[in-house]
Design an enzyme around this catalytic site. Sequence first.
Site, PDB file in Angstrom:
ATOM      1  N   SER A   8       6.111  46.627 -16.973  1.00 41.60           N
ATOM      2  CA  SER A   8       5.315  46.312 -15.373  1.00 41.60           C
ATOM      3  C   SER A   8       6.417  47.245 -14.063  1.00 41.60           C
ATOM      4  O   SER A   8       7.269  47.981 -14.729  1.00 41.60           O
ATOM      5  CB  SER A   8       6.018  44.631 -14.492  1.00 41.60           C
ATOM      6  OG  SER A   8       7.497  44.085 -15.157  1.00 41.60           O
ATOM      7  N   GLU A  10       8.538  47.861  -9.852  1.00 41.01           N
ATOM      8  CA  GLU A  10       8.371  47.276  -8.143  1.00 41.01           C
ATOM      9  C   GLU A  10       8.252  47.969  -7.566  1.00 41.01           C
ATOM     10  O   GLU A  10       8.847  49.379  -7.866  1.00 41.01           O
ATOM     11  CB  GLU A  10       9.822  46.821  -8.567  1.00 41.01           C
ATOM     12  CG  GLU A  10      10.115  45.740  -8.314  1.00 41.01           C
ATOM     13  CD  GLU A  10      11.246  44.838  -7.270  1.00 41.01           C
ATOM     14  OE1 GLU A  10      11.465  44.531  -8.918  1.00 41.01           O
ATOM     15  OE2 GLU A  10      12.661  45.650  -7.523  1.00 41.01           O
ATOM     16  N   ASP A 102      19.886  38.784  -0.144  1.00 43.56           N
ATOM     17  CA  ASP A 102      21.136  38.787   0.789  1.00 43.56           C
ATOM     18  C   ASP A 102      20.790  38.510   1.838  1.00 43.56           C
ATOM     19  O   ASP A 102      19.981  38.775   2.476  1.00 43.56           O
ATOM     20  CB  ASP A 102      21.290  40.181   1.221  1.00 43.56           C
ATOM     21  CG  ASP A 102      21.444  41.174  -0.646  1.00 43.56           C
ATOM     22  OD1 ASP A 102      21.648  40.417  -0.973  1.00 43.56           O
ATOM     23  OD2 ASP A 102      20.998  42.394  -0.893  1.00 43.56           O
ATOM     24  N   ALA A 117      20.146  30.915  -6.286  1.00 42.35           N
ATOM     25  CA  ALA A 117      18.774  31.183  -7.393  1.00 42.35           C
ATOM     26  C   ALA A 117      18.160  29.740  -7.604  1.00 42.35           C
ATOM     27  O   ALA A 117      16.559  29.506  -7.565  1.00 42.35           O
ATOM     28  CB  ALA A 117      18.728  31.933  -7.447  1.00 42.35           C
ATOM     29  N   LYS A 159      20.119  29.059 -13.506  1.00 40.62           N
ATOM     30  CA  LYS A 159      18.281  29.195 -13.292  1.00 40.62           C
ATOM     31  C   LYS A 159      17.681  29.091 -14.322  1.00 40.62           C
ATOM     32  O   LYS A 159      16.287  28.420 -13.960  1.00 40.62           O
ATOM     33  CB  LYS A 159      18.733  30.567 -12.221  1.00 40.62           C
ATOM     34  CG  LYS A 159      19.662  30.706 -11.632  1.00 40.62           C
ATOM     35  CD  LYS A 159      19.081  32.714 -11.166  1.00 40.62           C
ATOM     36  CE  LYS A 159      20.038  33.372 -11.864  1.00 40.62           C
ATOM     37  NZ  LYS A 159      20.301  35.171 -11.373  1.00 40.62           N
ATOM     38  N   PHE A 210      22.715  53.360  -3.874  1.00 39.65           N
ATOM     39  CA  PHE A 210      22.003  52.194  -4.730  1.00 39.65           C
ATOM     40  C   PHE A 210      23.480  51.339  -5.449  1.00 39.65           C
ATOM     41  O   PHE A 210      23.353  50.494  -5.448  1.00 39.65           O
ATOM     42  CB  PHE A 210      20.974  52.181  -5.659  1.00 39.65           C
ATOM     43  CG  PHE A 210      20.247  52.722  -4.379  1.00 39.65           C
ATOM     44  CD1 PHE A 210      19.862  52.294  -3.339  1.00 39.65           C
ATOM     45  CD2 PHE A 210      18.908  53.291  -5.237  1.00 39.65           C
ATOM     46  CE1 PHE A 210      19.156  52.475  -1.893  1.00 39.65           C
ATOM     47  CE2 PHE A 210      17.455  53.908  -4.104  1.00 39.65           C
ATOM     48  CZ  PHE A 210      17.915  53.192  -2.818  1.00 39.65           C
ATOM     49  N   HIS A 260      10.779  46.356 -17.143  1.00 39.38           N
ATOM     50  CA  HIS A 260      10.055  46.536 -15.589  1.00 39.38           C
ATOM     51  C   HIS A 260      10.826  47.994 -14.571  1.00 39.38           C
ATOM     52  O   HIS A 260      12.005  47.710 -14.802  1.00 39.38           O
ATOM     53  CB  HIS A 260      10.506  45.161 -14.732  1.00 39.38           C
ATOM     54  CG  HIS A 260      10.255  45.028 -13.618  1.00 39.38           C
ATOM     55  ND1 HIS A 260       9.281  45.035 -12.920  1.00 39.38           N
ATOM     56  CD2 HIS A 260      11.281  45.163 -12.445  1.00 39.38           C
ATOM     57  CE1 HIS A 260       8.924  44.040 -11.741  1.00 39.38           C
ATOM     58  NE2 HIS A 260      10.200  44.641 -11.474  1.00 39.38           N
TER      59      HIS A 260
END
Length: 281
Positions: A8, A10, A102, A117, A159, A210, A260
């Site tokens: 996948s 993003e 956030d 979450a 979760k 990042f 991903h």
Amino acid sequence: MSEKRSYSFEFFPTKTEAGHEKLMGVARQLATLNPEFFSCTYGAGGSTRDRTLNTVLQLEHEVKIPAAPHLSCVGDSKAELRALLEQYQQAGIQRIVALRGDLPSGMGMSYGELRYASDLVEFIRQETGDHFRLEVAAYPEMHPQARDFESDLNNFVRKVKAGADSAITQYFFNADSYFHFVERVQKIGVDIPLIPGIMPITNYSKLARFSDACGADIPRWIRKQLEAYGDDVRSIQAFGEEVITRMCEQLLAGGAPGLHFYTLNQAEASTAIWNNLQLPR
């Protein structure tokens, strides 16, 4: 666990029409690889709510690849979340990436009605049953705000027990950190697929920024080599492609259930890695 692997990509919603058109072009390029889905991020405190919604609907209905919106609970009321879930259901969206999210600057500690979450996953299950496949986040190198590894693992387990179907990890540059995390969660009874998040290396200064913010460790040997290239973009990209391809080979050989890619709305680096790995189209 299914033997079928999930691949996948993003994206993040853009602020301008020109940026959006570029994003759709990138999505159409990556759609030729026939990924399982595209995901689209959700700004802090729901700041990109409408742009995320519009991007997801266009990916799903025009680019013809299943789309998974990110949904975070920080700053949103249950009523707002409920309305958004209804829109996604009516549009035929079948997958959501459920996150705490956030706090945007200036919000202080006003979390909203759902704080974690796990609360959001539970809420989505209560509201929509099994309509959505729910992805959650996992942190092989620990969430940057976690007190310690044990508490972070416990948060992840909550979760999963709340109803998550699978997880996508924060990106990392050391395959062993992923395998160690998988081993630990399996020992405590978690058996959902844990998809490694992959960040292509194309710009060292952005990557360092990042990574410092999200707690992803850049190994010293990678940092030193990238620093040595200075402004030589082609060398940075070639080195990055080699490093990430090799790590993905290790991950897949070790049993990772897919990949991903964090594209940063660019197609070239992810496509190059995909081709190097000779992944199925």
